[in-house]
Design an enzyme around this catalytic site. Structure first.
Site, PDB file in Angstrom:
ATOM      1  N   GLU A 164       0.796  -1.228   0.000  1.00  0.00           N
ATOM      2  CA  GLU A 164       0.000   0.000   0.000  1.00  0.00           C
ATOM      3  C   GLU A 164       0.837   1.293   0.000  1.00  0.00           C
ATOM      4  OE1 GLU A 164      -2.538  -0.505   3.405  1.00  0.00           O
ATOM      5  OE2 GLU A 164      -3.830  -1.915   2.365  1.00  0.00           O
ATOM      6  N   GLU A 349      -5.676  -8.515   1.039  1.00  0.00           N
ATOM      7  CA  GLU A 349      -6.352  -8.125   2.284  1.00  0.00           C
ATOM      8  C   GLU A 349      -7.831  -7.853   2.026  1.00  0.00           C
ATOM      9  OE1 GLU A 349      -4.705  -4.914   4.582  1.00  0.00           O
ATOM     10  OE2 GLU A 349      -2.661  -5.527   4.129  1.00  0.00           O
TER      11      GLU A 349
HETATM   12  O1  LIG Z   1      -6.760  -0.949   8.013  1.00  0.00           O
HETATM   13  C1  LIG Z   1      -6.703  -2.334   7.958  1.00  0.00           C
HETATM   14  C2  LIG Z   1      -5.426  -2.758   7.240  1.00  0.00           C
HETATM   15  N1  LIG Z   1      -5.356  -2.099   5.940  1.00  0.00           N
HETATM   16  N2  LIG Z   1      -4.229  -2.425   5.166  1.00  0.00           N
HETATM   17  C3  LIG Z   1      -2.927  -2.347   5.867  1.00  0.00           C
HETATM   18  C4  LIG Z   1      -2.986  -2.987   7.238  1.00  0.00           C
HETATM   19  O2  LIG Z   1      -1.750  -2.789   7.914  1.00  0.00           O
HETATM   20  C5  LIG Z   1      -4.159  -2.426   8.038  1.00  0.00           C
HETATM   21  O3  LIG Z   1      -4.201  -2.967   9.334  1.00  0.00           O
END
Ligand SMILES: OC[C@H]1NNC[C@@H](O)[C@@H]1O
Ligand SMILES: [Ca+2]
Length: 444
Positions: A164, A349
């Protein structure tokens, strides 16, 4: 319910700083998240990752838990500063050994390791040299990645460079809610470019010795115009470019979305052809993190993207304030295929933070999380039926964990973690997900 494709990989995802604890154990150096979390006022309830889920010490039990649930893959991240305490140079063998033991434990239990090289925890020593603002960060990252490729490739067959990048820059450099906590419009596109240069450098390094797959993980939040007005349509274009295209366009198409010039204004500088070429490295898959959508309207005061998300009457909103919108997963996957081609995809995710009920008699009833998972897996199946090449699904998250600067207040786990005792308790959603895996999706 028709089955999912043969070989479809069912798993779960976590990240190092959110679950491991023991941030400085066995020679590890501090990361920017260790530094950020220990800076007063930045973390909700003054929480830190000093203990988290104590996974660094409990990893064998947690792997046993994954095995019990029938997990086929486990997506986790490596803490860069355990491997290279100063960010570059001297290797901390004890740090490498931890991940080597974790990988062996997973494989001994028939669980495929899926390794994220960077899930936000840059060594503090490198941040002291400018971190992602320093163009040398691409070489630093490739050096770190190469240490891991040499140590683990072969036992690890799926690698992701970054998790991300949008969150890293929007949170870490523009709004400051995440490490390293900067609030600087001019730094933001510089950090973005260097993150993607680092991605390209690590992929190139992998191609020299790697024998398996490497990709990139991005969060995608599909943007829907709140109205057909020119202002809202333009706002939706800006939001799409800023959040969803800013990193995939360079990585996959070798260009930047033109709207970024409008978003960043005088802070924007065009990427050189060399940088565009260095970033656009052929990759083997894309990891898509999907949570929610955003109905988007024009908001001239909402610096710098000048957009706002419009709350939807009648929709269900999670503890993180996200609208539950499974159709957005279908739309996202179809969009990815349309814009970037038929590259293999993983849902790296997907999950939900809820105000969970307490544990009672060793159980925790979370029907809303079950419904969230069911709806999104149905949506996923719909996208696959529409011809999108999705190869796996990793639920976020295995354990209730540190939701960054929100502390432990947001529980995403399918397994409950007691903050005092560290006891793990399966939520009903874990049993449900286990049945989905065992039935290969037919139990949906
Ligand atoms: O907000 C939930 C998840 N989103 N993507 C990255 C993760 O590190 C977060 O916990
Ligand atoms: Ca700093």
């Amino acid at each position: 319910m028709a089955a999912f494709p043969s070989g479809f990989l069912w798993g779960c995802a976590t990240s190092a700083y959110q679950i491991e604890g023991s941030p400085l154990a066995d020679g590890a150096g501090p990361s920017i998240w260790h530094r950020f979390a220990h800076t007063p006022g930045l973390m909700r309830d003054a929480e830190t990752g000093d203990i988290a889920c104590d996974h660094y010490r409990r990893f064998k039990d947690d792997v046993a838990l994954m095995k019990r649930l029938g997990m086929q893959a486990y997506r986790f991240s490596v803490s860069w500063s355990r491997i290279l305490p100063d960010g570059t140079g001297r290797v901390n063998q004890a740090g490498v050994d931890f991940y080597s033991r974790l990988v062996d434990e997973l494989r001994a239990n028939g669980i495929e390791p899926f390794v994220t090289l960077y899930h936000w925890d840059m060594p503090a020593a490198l941040d002291d040299k400018g971190g992602w603002l320093n163009r040398d960060s691409a070489e630093w990252f490739a050096e770190y990645a190469s240490v891991l490729f040499r140590a683990l490739d072969g036992r690890v067959t799926k690698w992701a460079t970054l998790n991300e990048p949008w969150v890293v820059t929007d949170g870490g450099y523009l709004f400051g809610a995440l490490a390293p906590g900067h609030r600087n419009l001019f730094e933001t596109p510089i950090a973005s470019r260097n993150l993607m240069r680092a991605h390209g450098a690590a992929v190139r390094a992998y191609r020299e010795t790697g024998r398996h797959e490497i990709g990139l993980v991005v969060n995608i939040e599909p943007k829907y115009p709140a109205s057909e007005s020119p202002e809202d349509l333009a706002a939706t274009r800006r939001a799409t470019a800023y959040m969803n295209e800013q990193y995939l366009d360079p990585a996959m198409l070798g260009r930047c979305p033109p709207e970024l010039r409008d978003v960043f204004g005088e802070a924007w500088t065009d990427w050189s052809d060399d940088d565009l070429a260095a970033v656009r490295q052929p990759i083997d898959f894309l990891g898509i993190n999907y949570y929610t959508r955003a109905v988007t309207r024009d908001d001239p005061a909402a610096w710098p993207v000048r957009t706002a998300t419009v709350r939807q009457d009648g929709a269900f909103y999670t503890e993180t304030g996200w609208e539950v919108y499974p159709q957005g997963l279908v739309d996202t996957l179809v969009w990815i295929k349309q814009r970037y081609g038929d590259i293999p995809l993983y849902i790296t995710e997907n999950g939900v933070a809820l105000a969970d009920a307490p544990v009672e008699n060793g159980r925790l009833h979370d029907p809303q999380r079950i419904e969230y998972l069911r709806q999104h897996l149905l949506a996923l199946h719909q996208a696959i039926a529409a011809g999108v090449d999705v190869r796996g699904y990793m639920v976020w998250s295995l354990l209730d964990n540190l939701e960054w600067s929100l502390g432990f207040s947001k529980r995403f786990g399918i397994v409950h973690v007691d903050r005092q005792t560290q006891e793990r308790t399966l939520k009903d959603s874990a049993e449900y997900y286990s049945r989905i895996i065992a039935s290969h999706g037919r139990a949906l």
